[in-house]
Design a protein around this motif. Structure first.
Motif, PDB file in Angstrom:
ATOM      1  N   TRP A  38       0.830  -1.211   0.000  1.00 34.10           N
ATOM      2  CA  TRP A  38       0.000   0.000   0.000  1.00 34.10           C
ATOM      3  C   TRP A  38       0.861   1.257   0.000  1.00 34.10           C
ATOM      4  O   TRP A  38       0.526   2.258  -0.637  1.00 34.10           O
ATOM      5  N   ARG A  39       2.006   1.186   0.698  1.00 36.90           N
ATOM      6  CA  ARG A  39       2.910   2.335   0.725  1.00 36.90           C
ATOM      7  C   ARG A  39       3.425   2.627  -0.691  1.00 36.90           C
ATOM      8  O   ARG A  39       3.429   3.763  -1.142  1.00 36.90           O
ATOM      9  N   ALA A  42       0.558   3.986  -2.966  1.00 42.31           N
ATOM     10  CA  ALA A  42       0.221   5.371  -2.612  1.00 42.31           C
ATOM     11  C   ALA A  42       1.316   6.314  -3.100  1.00 42.31           C
ATOM     12  O   ALA A  42       1.039   7.375  -3.668  1.00 42.31           O
ATOM     13  N   HIS A  43       2.553   5.905  -2.910  1.00 47.58           N
ATOM     14  CA  HIS A  43       3.682   6.727  -3.348  1.00 47.58           C
ATOM     15  C   HIS A  43       3.629   6.923  -4.862  1.00 47.58           C
ATOM     16  O   HIS A  43       3.816   8.036  -5.369  1.00 47.58           O
ATOM     17  N   GLY A  47      -0.782  10.734  -4.274  1.00 44.31           N
ATOM     18  CA  GLY A  47      -1.837  11.272  -3.428  1.00 44.31           C
ATOM     19  C   GLY A  47      -2.657  12.318  -4.172  1.00 44.31           C
ATOM     20  O   GLY A  47      -2.344  12.639  -5.330  1.00 44.31           O
ATOM     21  N   VAL A  49      -4.827  10.572  -0.942  1.00 41.42           N
ATOM     22  CA  VAL A  49      -5.277   9.198  -0.737  1.00 41.42           C
ATOM     23  C   VAL A  49      -6.487   9.198   0.186  1.00 41.42           C
ATOM     24  O   VAL A  49      -6.484   9.876   1.217  1.00 41.42           O
ATOM     25  N   GLU A  51      -8.583   6.438   2.348  1.00 40.83           N
ATOM     26  CA  GLU A  51      -8.747   5.044   2.772  1.00 40.83           C
ATOM     27  C   GLU A  51     -10.138   4.858   3.363  1.00 40.83           C
ATOM     28  O   GLU A  51     -10.477   5.480   4.374  1.00 40.83           O
ATOM     29  N   SER A  60      -3.351   4.040   7.048  1.00 38.00           N
ATOM     30  CA  SER A  60      -3.377   5.490   6.787  1.00 38.00           C
ATOM     31  C   SER A  60      -2.191   6.198   7.441  1.00 38.00           C
ATOM     32  O   SER A  60      -1.617   7.128   6.856  1.00 38.00           O
ATOM     33  N   LEU A  63       1.077   5.724   5.502  1.00 35.81           N
ATOM     34  CA  LEU A  63       0.995   6.423   4.210  1.00 35.81           C
ATOM     35  C   LEU A  63       1.188   7.928   4.407  1.00 35.81           C
ATOM     36  O   LEU A  63       1.868   8.593   3.619  1.00 35.81           O
ATOM     37  N   VAL A  70      -3.609  12.353   3.287  1.00 34.51           N
ATOM     38  CA  VAL A  70      -4.372  11.113   3.474  1.00 34.51           C
ATOM     39  C   VAL A  70      -5.615  11.399   4.312  1.00 34.51           C
ATOM     40  O   VAL A  70      -5.533  12.099   5.331  1.00 34.51           O
TER      41      VAL A  70
END
Ligand SMILES: C[S@@+](CC[C@H](N)C(=O)[O-])C[C@H]1O[C@@H](n2cnc3c(N)ncnc32)[C@H](O)[C@@H]1O
Length: 265
Positions: A38-39, A42-43, A47, A49, A51, A60, A63, A70
């Motif tokens: 997920w990291r 998201a990266h 973003g 993001v 959740e 979250s 992230l 986020v």
């Protein structure tokens, strides 16, 4: 920012000890194998993001530490309280108590994510389409909606209706063990999985019951429900290391996009 409040029906499924923030964190303290996936995702999106069903911020929070904007949304106030306690007085992430079947944050996101099989809290097609429609309304034109969900066959195989020891974890209040025994049943006709669990506090012998209902989804079940919300599947993985799905995959990781990117941002 406007938000519709939950109608309360979702709370019936989460207002028990299983979804009490401090207990959830002790129970899932070693559940970390999905965080890098997920990291990285998201990266890559950069973003912001969103959740859904963010719980106690298990995802979250890491992230947001990447420097991303986020927002974490969850229907259970106790889960959000725990997320806020871990975050401290200021975000990101921002956390909101809201129902993922009906929310309006008044903005769009490069990544909307629904992790940890939380899609299973959508107990019928109407709930799923309602949630995915809200997702589509919050997804940037070239945004990614990503979810992971356990493979039904894998979960059903463990649903034998037999009462057995399930798990133990330290009571957040006393540190003494809580021992959980439970019975899991699966109805293939409705695809509903039912967990009945008794939590015994070993410090004093007290017990608390938790009833949990979830609906299993295959990728083929989800595809038409996503389509009804204007979303389409663009990629599928069979594990968090991004290997392709196989018949034996225990999990399904799905990346989705707008069917046709909307002109609005
Ligand atoms: C398995 S937990 C996952 C929490 C978090 N995403 C994680 O990975 O640890 C499922 C979460 O879904 C939330 N949930 C269930 N129904 C919901 C709904 N209708 N709207 C928003 N959140 C919901 C529960 O309160 C719970 O926090």
């Amino acid at each position: 920012m406007s938000e519709r409040q939950t109608d309360g029906s979702a709370l019936r499924h989460v207002s028990n000890i299983y979804y009490r923030g401090p207990h959830y964190d002790r129970r899932y303290a070693t559940y970390t194998h999905d965080i890098d996936f997920w990291r990285d995702l998201a990266h890559d999106t950069g973003g912001p993001v969103l959740e859904l069903a963010a719980g106690t911020g298990r995802l979250s929070l890491p992230l947001a530490r990447l420097g991303l904007d986020v927002v974490g949304l969850d229907v259970a106030p106790s889960m959000i309280e725990q997320a806020l306690a871990k975050r401290g007085p200021t975000g990101p992430p921002a956390f909101r108590v809201a129902d993922m079947r009906s929310f309006d944050l008044g903005r769009r996101f490069a990544l909307v994510m629904l992790a940890c099989s939380s899609v299973c809290h959508l107990l019928d097609d109407a709930d799923a389409v309602s949630c995915f429609t809200a997702v589509a309304a919050h997804l940037a034109p070239h945004g990614v909606f990503a979810l992971d969900v356990a493979t039904p066959a894998h979960e059903a195989a463990r649903a034998d209706g037999v009462l057995k020891d399930r798990f133990r974890y330290p009571d957040p209040a006393t540190g003494a063990d809580i021992a959980v025994r439970g019975r899991r049943r699966y109805d293939p006709a409705t695809r509903i999985l039912t967990d009945d669990m008794d939590y015994t506090f070993t410090a004093d012998g007290r017990t608390e019951h938790a009833h949990r209902t979830s609906r299993m989804y295959t990728t083929d079940d989800l595809r038409p429900l996503l389509a009804r919300a204007g979303l389409r599947l663009t990629r599928a993985y069979g594990d968090f290391d991004r290997t392709p799905p196989t018949e034996d995959s225990a999990t399904q990781i799905l990346l989705c996009a707008h069917d046709a990117p909307s002109p609005r941002s």
